[in-house]
Motif scaffolding. Structure first.
Motif, PDB file in Angstrom:
ATOM      1  N   ILE A  32       0.730  -1.379   0.145  1.00  0.00           N
ATOM      2  CA  ILE A  32       0.024   0.101   0.085  1.00  0.00           C
ATOM      3  C   ILE A  32       0.781   1.091  -0.065  1.00  0.00           C
ATOM      4  O   ILE A  32       1.810   1.409   0.862  1.00  0.00           O
ATOM      5  CB  ILE A  32      -0.883   0.060   1.327  1.00  0.00           C
ATOM      6  N   LYS A  33       0.689   1.933  -1.114  1.00  0.00           N
ATOM      7  CA  LYS A  33       1.433   3.356  -0.969  1.00  0.00           C
ATOM      8  C   LYS A  33       0.608   4.361  -1.355  1.00  0.00           C
ATOM      9  O   LYS A  33       0.055   4.856  -2.323  1.00  0.00           O
ATOM     10  CB  LYS A  33       2.235   3.177  -2.477  1.00  0.00           C
ATOM     11  N   ARG A  34       0.239   5.062  -0.077  1.00  0.00           N
ATOM     12  CA  ARG A  34      -0.934   5.874  -0.055  1.00  0.00           C
ATOM     13  C   ARG A  34      -0.727   7.181  -1.010  1.00  0.00           C
ATOM     14  O   ARG A  34      -1.627   7.579  -1.649  1.00  0.00           O
ATOM     15  CB  ARG A  34      -1.099   6.479   1.343  1.00  0.00           C
ATOM     16  N   LYS A  35       0.401   7.649  -1.069  1.00  0.00           N
ATOM     17  CA  LYS A  35       0.867   8.928  -1.964  1.00  0.00           C
ATOM     18  C   LYS A  35       0.554   8.609  -3.385  1.00  0.00           C
ATOM     19  O   LYS A  35      -0.071   9.450  -4.151  1.00  0.00           O
ATOM     20  CB  LYS A  35       2.068   9.635  -1.625  1.00  0.00           C
ATOM     21  N   THR A  36       1.030   7.544  -3.872  1.00  0.00           N
ATOM     22  CA  THR A  36       0.739   6.984  -5.289  1.00  0.00           C
ATOM     23  C   THR A  36      -0.602   6.603  -5.546  1.00  0.00           C
ATOM     24  O   THR A  36      -1.322   7.008  -6.611  1.00  0.00           O
ATOM     25  CB  THR A  36       1.399   5.602  -5.553  1.00  0.00           C
ATOM     26  N   MET A  37      -1.487   6.087  -4.556  1.00  0.00           N
ATOM     27  CA  MET A  37      -2.751   5.900  -4.770  1.00  0.00           C
ATOM     28  C   MET A  37      -3.618   7.285  -5.018  1.00  0.00           C
ATOM     29  O   MET A  37      -4.535   7.306  -5.808  1.00  0.00           O
ATOM     30  CB  MET A  37      -3.586   5.078  -3.743  1.00  0.00           C
ATOM     31  N   VAL A  39      -2.474  10.135  -5.895  1.00  0.00           N
ATOM     32  CA  VAL A  39      -1.978  10.764  -7.447  1.00  0.00           C
ATOM     33  C   VAL A  39      -2.654   9.833  -8.453  1.00  0.00           C
ATOM     34  O   VAL A  39      -3.307  10.638  -9.355  1.00  0.00           O
ATOM     35  CB  VAL A  39      -0.404  10.712  -7.443  1.00  0.00           C
ATOM     36  N   ARG A  40      -2.959   8.513  -8.344  1.00  0.00           N
ATOM     37  CA  ARG A  40      -3.706   7.855  -9.261  1.00  0.00           C
ATOM     38  C   ARG A  40      -5.461   8.368  -9.211  1.00  0.00           C
ATOM     39  O   ARG A  40      -5.810   8.351 -10.348  1.00  0.00           O
ATOM     40  CB  ARG A  40      -3.785   6.269  -9.156  1.00  0.00           C
ATOM     41  N   ILE A  41      -5.923   8.444  -8.047  1.00  0.00           N
ATOM     42  CA  ILE A  41      -7.133   8.948  -8.104  1.00  0.00           C
ATOM     43  C   ILE A  41      -7.268  10.349  -8.789  1.00  0.00           C
ATOM     44  O   ILE A  41      -8.166  10.264  -9.552  1.00  0.00           O
ATOM     45  CB  ILE A  41      -7.466   9.072  -6.619  1.00  0.00           C
ATOM     46  N   ALA A  42      -6.418  11.218  -8.704  1.00  0.00           N
ATOM     47  CA  ALA A  42      -6.356  12.607  -9.144  1.00  0.00           C
ATOM     48  C   ALA A  42      -5.954  12.449 -10.577  1.00  0.00           C
ATOM     49  O   ALA A  42      -6.940  13.020 -11.488  1.00  0.00           O
ATOM     50  CB  ALA A  42      -5.146  13.428  -8.475  1.00  0.00           C
ATOM     51  N   ILE A  43      -5.331  11.459 -10.858  1.00  0.00           N
ATOM     52  CA  ILE A  43      -4.883  11.311 -12.592  1.00  0.00           C
ATOM     53  C   ILE A  43      -6.374  11.022 -13.385  1.00  0.00           C
ATOM     54  O   ILE A  43      -6.647  11.287 -14.276  1.00  0.00           O
ATOM     55  CB  ILE A  43      -3.635  10.443 -12.754  1.00  0.00           C
ATOM     56  N   PHE A  44      -6.752   9.821 -12.610  1.00  0.00           N
ATOM     57  CA  PHE A  44      -8.305   9.380 -13.211  1.00  0.00           C
ATOM     58  C   PHE A  44      -9.287  10.340 -13.093  1.00  0.00           C
ATOM     59  O   PHE A  44     -10.152  10.436 -14.212  1.00  0.00           O
ATOM     60  CB  PHE A  44      -8.354   7.861 -12.502  1.00  0.00           C
ATOM     61  N   ALA A  45      -9.438  11.183 -12.201  1.00  0.00           N
ATOM     62  CA  ALA A  45     -10.329  12.089 -12.248  1.00  0.00           C
ATOM     63  C   ALA A  45     -10.090  13.283 -13.119  1.00  0.00           C
ATOM     64  O   ALA A  45     -11.369  13.568 -13.797  1.00  0.00           O
ATOM     65  CB  ALA A  45     -10.468  12.821 -10.768  1.00  0.00           C
ATOM     66  N   VAL A  46      -9.073  13.556 -13.329  1.00  0.00           N
ATOM     67  CA  VAL A  46      -8.556  14.669 -14.301  1.00  0.00           C
ATOM     68  C   VAL A  46      -8.960  14.009 -15.783  1.00  0.00           C
ATOM     69  O   VAL A  46      -9.624  14.668 -16.705  1.00  0.00           O
ATOM     70  CB  VAL A  46      -7.255  15.183 -14.346  1.00  0.00           C
ATOM     71  N   LEU A  47      -8.512  12.873 -16.039  1.00  0.00           N
ATOM     72  CA  LEU A  47      -8.697  12.133 -17.050  1.00  0.00           C
ATOM     73  C   LEU A  47     -10.275  11.847 -17.737  1.00  0.00           C
ATOM     74  O   LEU A  47     -10.714  12.423 -18.936  1.00  0.00           O
ATOM     75  CB  LEU A  47      -8.076  10.668 -17.132  1.00  0.00           C
ATOM     76  N   GLY A  48     -10.976  11.500 -16.591  1.00  0.00           N
ATOM     77  CA  GLY A  48     -12.416  11.383 -16.698  1.00  0.00           C
ATOM     78  C   GLY A  48     -13.092  12.687 -17.148  1.00  0.00           C
ATOM     79  O   GLY A  48     -14.112  12.949 -17.796  1.00  0.00           O
ATOM     80  N   TYR A 166     -12.027   2.143  -6.439  1.00  0.00           N
ATOM     81  CA  TYR A 166     -11.101   1.166  -5.694  1.00  0.00           C
ATOM     82  C   TYR A 166     -10.015   1.741  -5.146  1.00  0.00           C
ATOM     83  O   TYR A 166      -9.912   1.484  -3.851  1.00  0.00           O
ATOM     84  CB  TYR A 166     -10.663   0.178  -6.827  1.00  0.00           C
ATOM     85  N   PHE A 167      -9.370   2.788  -5.506  1.00  0.00           N
ATOM     86  CA  PHE A 167      -8.275   3.512  -4.793  1.00  0.00           C
ATOM     87  C   PHE A 167      -8.705   4.037  -3.618  1.00  0.00           C
ATOM     88  O   PHE A 167      -7.986   4.094  -2.543  1.00  0.00           O
ATOM     89  CB  PHE A 167      -7.514   4.037  -5.761  1.00  0.00           C
ATOM     90  N   THR A 168      -9.828   4.835  -3.528  1.00  0.00           N
ATOM     91  CA  THR A 168     -10.342   5.446  -2.641  1.00  0.00           C
ATOM     92  C   THR A 168     -11.007   4.319  -1.459  1.00  0.00           C
ATOM     93  O   THR A 168     -10.439   4.649  -0.470  1.00  0.00           O
ATOM     94  CB  THR A 168     -11.906   6.405  -2.912  1.00  0.00           C
ATOM     95  N   GLY A 169     -11.575   3.243  -1.859  1.00  0.00           N
ATOM     96  CA  GLY A 169     -11.948   2.396  -0.959  1.00  0.00           C
ATOM     97  C   GLY A 169     -10.552   1.604  -0.400  1.00  0.00           C
ATOM     98  O   GLY A 169     -10.752   1.322   0.920  1.00  0.00           O
TER      99      GLY A 169
END
Length: 187
Positions: A32-37, A39-48, A166-169
């Motif tokens: 579990i890498k909290r910061k990476t997760m 960042v991924r949430i932010a990237i997917f939100a911006v992409l969406g 998933y990453f938020t959960g």
């Protein structure tokens, strides 16, 4: 070598590497890498959000993206419920994702990309032959083929919705897991 084929020498290995990383993260114990997760949430939100803006000129694309995001969010909730949390002595806190969901999403994405590639490739070749060197026609055929399909946008929306939820959960459940571990060691 023709210039239109040079992009494949870059894109195919890059796509293979992305798929390899995607598959390796769907199976087995993952740290579990909290910061990476986050960042991924932010990237997917911006992409969406950016893809949703592309749906402003063609509403079917936005509908496909939104429908996929809703289905993906439901799948993300299921994925979090089926995920196990463990403590590894070397890696620290880890999670074990459900391999069936990861395999399903990978096969769905690769299948859709392969299908779109097979449908769009003849259009690109025809445009290239008709243009006789005007690279804009081939690029337009390639981009319009990949971005004009509501079904492709549904698959992309499914992935975006799944990973955001998933990453938020995972982050929420990891916090609960840490608190439970702390209470177990105190008592």
């Amino acid at each position: 070598m023709p210039p239109h084929l040079s992009q494949y020498f870059i894109m195919v290995p890059l796509l293979a590497w992305v798929v390899w990383r995607r598959v390796s993260r769907s199976f087995g114990r993952q740290p579990i890498k909290r910061k990476t997760m986050i960042v991924r949430i932010a990237i997917f939100a911006v992409l969406g959000a950016l893809l949703a803006l592309s749906g402003l000129h063609k509403i079917e694309l936005a509908e496909g993206l939104l429908g996929g995001a809703i289905l993906g969010a439901g799948l993300g909730v299921l994925g979090v419920r089926l995920t196990r949390f463990e403590v590894d002595p070397v890696r620290g806190d880890c999670y074990v994702p459900n391999p069936w969901i990861g395999a399903f999403l990978t096969v769905l994405l690769l299948g859709r990309l392969a299908y779109r590639f097979l449908v769009v490739l003849p259009q690109v070749q025809q445009a290239h032959a008709a243009a006789q060197g005007a690279s804009d026609a081939g690029a337009q055929a390639w981009s319009s083929g990949y971005t004009s399909s509501p079904l492709t946008m549904l698959v992309v929306g499914l992935l975006i919705g799944y990973y955001i939820v998933y990453f938020t959960g995972l982050l929420i459940h990891h916090r609960r897991f840490q608190q439970a571990q702390l209470h177990a060691t105190v008592m």
